[in-house]
Write a protein that holds these residues in place. Structure first.
Motif, PDB file in Angstrom:
ATOM      1  N   ILE A 177       3.898   0.282 -20.990  1.00  0.00           N
ATOM      2  CA  ILE A 177       4.634  -0.720 -20.477  1.00  0.00           C
ATOM      3  C   ILE A 177       5.825  -0.217 -19.807  1.00  0.00           C
ATOM      4  O   ILE A 177       6.230  -0.257 -18.481  1.00  0.00           O
ATOM      5  N   ARG A 178       6.656   0.853 -20.583  1.00  0.00           N
ATOM      6  CA  ARG A 178       7.712   1.361 -19.910  1.00  0.00           C
ATOM      7  C   ARG A 178       7.252   2.279 -18.674  1.00  0.00           C
ATOM      8  O   ARG A 178       8.325   2.214 -17.695  1.00  0.00           O
ATOM      9  N   GLN A 179       6.210   2.715 -18.722  1.00  0.00           N
ATOM     10  CA  GLN A 179       5.810   3.450 -17.561  1.00  0.00           C
ATOM     11  C   GLN A 179       5.738   2.763 -16.221  1.00  0.00           C
ATOM     12  O   GLN A 179       5.595   2.788 -15.187  1.00  0.00           O
ATOM     13  N   LEU A 180       4.942   1.503 -16.652  1.00  0.00           N
ATOM     14  CA  LEU A 180       4.626   0.425 -15.699  1.00  0.00           C
ATOM     15  C   LEU A 180       5.916   0.050 -15.068  1.00  0.00           C
ATOM     16  O   LEU A 180       6.151  -0.276 -13.814  1.00  0.00           O
ATOM     17  N   GLN A 181       6.951  -0.186 -15.872  1.00  0.00           N
ATOM     18  CA  GLN A 181       8.252  -0.772 -15.289  1.00  0.00           C
ATOM     19  C   GLN A 181       9.047   0.180 -14.481  1.00  0.00           C
ATOM     20  O   GLN A 181       9.547   0.145 -13.384  1.00  0.00           O
ATOM     21  N   ALA A 182       8.741   1.470 -14.863  1.00  0.00           N
ATOM     22  CA  ALA A 182       9.437   2.599 -14.033  1.00  0.00           C
ATOM     23  C   ALA A 182       9.085   3.001 -12.788  1.00  0.00           C
ATOM     24  O   ALA A 182       9.653   3.366 -11.930  1.00  0.00           O
ATOM     25  N   ASP A 183       7.567   2.559 -12.620  1.00  0.00           N
ATOM     26  CA  ASP A 183       6.840   3.056 -11.407  1.00  0.00           C
ATOM     27  C   ASP A 183       7.104   1.895 -10.294  1.00  0.00           C
ATOM     28  O   ASP A 183       6.640   0.582 -10.649  1.00  0.00           O
ATOM     29  N   ASN A 184       7.821   2.246  -9.477  1.00  0.00           N
ATOM     30  CA  ASN A 184       8.306   1.340  -8.278  1.00  0.00           C
ATOM     31  C   ASN A 184       7.134   0.900  -7.602  1.00  0.00           C
ATOM     32  O   ASN A 184       7.366  -0.153  -6.677  1.00  0.00           O
ATOM     33  N   PHE A 185       6.114   1.587  -7.617  1.00  0.00           N
ATOM     34  CA  PHE A 185       4.835   1.043  -6.986  1.00  0.00           C
ATOM     35  C   PHE A 185       3.995   0.047  -7.905  1.00  0.00           C
ATOM     36  O   PHE A 185       3.549  -0.943  -7.404  1.00  0.00           O
ATOM     37  N   ALA A 186       3.581   0.568  -9.120  1.00  0.00           N
ATOM     38  CA  ALA A 186       2.349  -0.071  -9.687  1.00  0.00           C
ATOM     39  C   ALA A 186       3.258  -1.460 -10.338  1.00  0.00           C
ATOM     40  O   ALA A 186       2.419  -2.310 -10.937  1.00  0.00           O
TER      41      ALA A 186
ATOM     42  N   ILE B 155       0.692  -1.343  -0.120  1.00  0.00           N
ATOM     43  CA  ILE B 155      -0.063  -0.003  -0.067  1.00  0.00           C
ATOM     44  C   ILE B 155       0.924   1.346  -0.131  1.00  0.00           C
ATOM     45  O   ILE B 155       1.986   1.339   0.376  1.00  0.00           O
ATOM     46  N   GLN B 156       0.336   2.102  -0.558  1.00  0.00           N
ATOM     47  CA  GLN B 156       1.164   3.657  -0.547  1.00  0.00           C
ATOM     48  C   GLN B 156       0.008   4.634   0.141  1.00  0.00           C
ATOM     49  O   GLN B 156      -0.940   4.942  -0.728  1.00  0.00           O
ATOM     50  N   VAL B 157       0.495   5.293   1.122  1.00  0.00           N
ATOM     51  CA  VAL B 157      -0.381   6.296   1.805  1.00  0.00           C
ATOM     52  C   VAL B 157       0.446   7.204   2.266  1.00  0.00           C
ATOM     53  O   VAL B 157       1.242   7.071   2.699  1.00  0.00           O
ATOM     54  N   PRO B 158       0.193   8.628   1.760  1.00  0.00           N
ATOM     55  CA  PRO B 158       0.931   9.682   2.319  1.00  0.00           C
ATOM     56  C   PRO B 158       0.935   9.402   4.003  1.00  0.00           C
ATOM     57  O   PRO B 158       0.085   9.589   4.567  1.00  0.00           O
ATOM     58  N   SER B 159       2.021   9.751   4.492  1.00  0.00           N
ATOM     59  CA  SER B 159       2.213   9.457   5.908  1.00  0.00           C
ATOM     60  C   SER B 159       1.743  10.949   6.552  1.00  0.00           C
ATOM     61  O   SER B 159       1.153  11.177   7.718  1.00  0.00           O
ATOM     62  N   GLN B 160       1.827  12.096   6.011  1.00  0.00           N
ATOM     63  CA  GLN B 160       1.286  13.370   6.391  1.00  0.00           C
ATOM     64  C   GLN B 160       0.592  14.098   5.263  1.00  0.00           C
ATOM     65  O   GLN B 160       1.053  14.028   4.042  1.00  0.00           O
ATOM     66  N   ALA B 161      -0.312  14.776   5.742  1.00  0.00           N
ATOM     67  CA  ALA B 161      -1.327  15.498   4.537  1.00  0.00           C
ATOM     68  C   ALA B 161      -1.868  16.608   5.097  1.00  0.00           C
ATOM     69  O   ALA B 161      -2.121  16.778   6.387  1.00  0.00           O
ATOM     70  N   ARG B 162      -2.047  17.774   4.383  1.00  0.00           N
ATOM     71  CA  ARG B 162      -2.573  19.068   4.928  1.00  0.00           C
ATOM     72  C   ARG B 162      -4.182  18.720   4.852  1.00  0.00           C
ATOM     73  O   ARG B 162      -4.661  18.197   3.844  1.00  0.00           O
ATOM     74  N   ARG B 163      -4.758  19.539   5.928  1.00  0.00           N
ATOM     75  CA  ARG B 163      -6.343  19.440   5.616  1.00  0.00           C
ATOM     76  C   ARG B 163      -6.996  20.016   4.584  1.00  0.00           C
ATOM     77  O   ARG B 163      -6.477  20.950   4.044  1.00  0.00           O
ATOM     78  N   GLY B 164      -7.819  19.094   3.896  1.00  0.00           N
ATOM     79  CA  GLY B 164      -8.315  19.474   2.712  1.00  0.00           C
ATOM     80  C   GLY B 164      -7.634  19.174   1.410  1.00  0.00           C
ATOM     81  O   GLY B 164      -8.184  19.358   0.351  1.00  0.00           O
ATOM     82  N   GLU B 165      -6.455  18.510   1.730  1.00  0.00           N
ATOM     83  CA  GLU B 165      -5.694  17.975   0.677  1.00  0.00           C
ATOM     84  C   GLU B 165      -6.250  16.762   0.200  1.00  0.00           C
ATOM     85  O   GLU B 165      -6.830  15.792   0.751  1.00  0.00           O
ATOM     86  N   VAL B 166      -6.012  16.349  -1.028  1.00  0.00           N
ATOM     87  CA  VAL B 166      -6.538  15.299  -1.939  1.00  0.00           C
ATOM     88  C   VAL B 166      -5.480  14.243  -1.907  1.00  0.00           C
ATOM     89  O   VAL B 166      -4.369  14.416  -2.570  1.00  0.00           O
ATOM     90  N   MET B 167      -5.563  13.079  -1.188  1.00  0.00           N
ATOM     91  CA  MET B 167      -4.344  12.232  -0.892  1.00  0.00           C
ATOM     92  C   MET B 167      -4.544  10.979  -2.292  1.00  0.00           C
ATOM     93  O   MET B 167      -5.676  10.526  -2.426  1.00  0.00           O
ATOM     94  N   THR B 168      -3.463  10.996  -2.689  1.00  0.00           N
ATOM     95  CA  THR B 168      -3.498   9.620  -3.589  1.00  0.00           C
ATOM     96  C   THR B 168      -3.417   8.379  -2.830  1.00  0.00           C
ATOM     97  O   THR B 168      -2.333   8.395  -2.275  1.00  0.00           O
TER      98      THR B 168
END
Lengths: 106, 269
Positions: free
Chosen positions: B50-59, A5-18
């Motif tokens: 495919i290049r983008q997928l390989q380069a993205d260490n998470f995806a 999983i990838q979650v930001p450890s810190q974010a500003r209030r109102g920020e959109v997190m990926t």
């Protein structure tokens, strides 16, 4: 069941997190046949959910059409410090869970 | 139509390898340490997604195997209760650049050791446990984890008087016509590079991104799995996993991609 999983450890209030999650799973479609013509039983992760501070913020229901090792990217509005909890389950009853904490600063 | 007439018009019987202009050619090395020709990594032939997928260490889905390998590295195995980390400590330091030097010659036994072979050698001799079979989830995870530690480093497989015989053998296999298609590796991967094979672009056939996550496979696979599917593609007898023939070919390919950077875990269609 292994997941990343990838979650930001810190974010500003109102920020959109990926938020990103990828789960190692064969996602057996049920359409594949073995050497004797018998179908491998369908076994896919049917549900994946994400709770943020106890509230459900994301849910995905999957079927045979989803490729192996499903990967999801979605967006969550940071409104409070708390825990993101991911849960999923497949057709064979095996599931998994991951959690991450995000700190929201003003 | 008689068999004789059919044979007479068979295209490949009159078609010599030299009639197709080479993209680059390998001349026979004069010294005992032949220099590898620097080529193009397979990823440069892949589509942008495919290049983008390989380069993205998470995806990059291969990273799931790397993560799994990291867990195995720290988990004790065998009767002695030893983990990889018991001897090698932190893989990020101890394993940096190691797999870039594989396959290498096991001078004691005179056989070629690829990275899979080295892992199993460790399991049998140091951990006193059973070797992993090819394409098992654990072996793929450990291979991915080890090769990932060399990511970005140049492949450095050198040929000397000791491994020269095996290199010659691998080179002969690379240039040998075989199978019902009567094709050698060199035809597609040197002379027709950049052209289309069905919908795929022919690459130079470098193994610098292995183990790779292939979308067609829906999983990670080893270089030998890929080589075996090429043998299948030309309708030749497929050597077993770990066969000497494949190991010699791996050594030749390792030498041939020397200088290219390690990209494991790669992604291909």
């Amino acid at each position: 069941m292994l997941a990343r999983i990838q979650v930001p450890s810190q974010a500003r209030r109102g920020e959109v997190m990926t938020i990103r999650i990828s789960i190692q799973h064969a996602m057996e479609t049920g359409y594949r046949l073995d050497d004797f013509g018998r179908a491998y039983p369908k076994n896919v992760i049917h549900t994946l959910s994400c709770h943020y501070g106890g509230k459900e913020v994301f849910r995905a229901e999957m079927g045979s059409g989803i490729a192996a090792n499903p990967y999801f990217e979605f967006y969550v509005l940071a409104d409070q410090s708390g825990e993101l909890r991911f849960e999923w389950q497949d057709d064979s009853g095996v599931g998994g869970a991951e959690r991450a904490t995000v700190q929201v600063v003003t | 139509m008689s068999i004789g007439i059919w044979c007479a018009v068979t295209p490949w019987s009159s078609h010599s390898a030299e009639s197709i202009p080479p993209i680059f050619s390998i001349s026979p090395p004069a010294s005992s340490t032949p220099l590898a020709p620097l080529g193009r990594s397979g990823i440069t032939f892949a589509s942008p997604d495919i290049r983008q997928l390989q380069a993205d260490n998470f995806a990059n889905p291969g990273m799931l195997w790397v993560t799994r390998g990291e867990t195995i590295w720290r988990t004790p195995s065998g009767v002695k209760g030893q983990a990889c980390a018991s001897c090698h400590q932190d893989a990020q330091q101890s394993m940096q650049g190691v797999s870039a030097r594989y396959p290498r010659l096991d001078t004691g036994r005179g056989t070629i050791l690829n990275i899979e072979g080295q892992i199993n050698r460790c399991r049998q001799e140091q951990q006193a446990t059973t070797p992993w079979v090819y394409e098992s989830a654990d072996l793929l995870a450990m291979t991915a984890y080890l090769n990932y530690q060399s990511r970005g480093m140049p492949i450095a497989v050198t040929i000397d008087t000791d491994n020269r015989t095996q290199w010659e053998r691998g080179k002969a296999i690379f240039h040998r016509r075989q199978g019902q298609m009567n094709l050698a590796c060199v035809h597609c991967h040197e002379q027709l590079v950049g052209r289309k094979l069905l919908t795929d672009t022919l690459s130079e056939g470098h193994g610098n991104a292995y183990p790779i996550y292939r979308l067609e496979w829906q999983t990670v696979g080893s270089l030998q799995r890929r080589l075996r599917s090429c043998f299948n593609g030309v309708r030749a007898a497929i050597p077993d996993y770990g066969a000497e023939e494949l190991l010699a070919l791996e050594l030749y390919l390792g030498w041939r991609s020397s200088g290219l950077t390690v990209e494991a875990p790669g992604v291909r269609r």
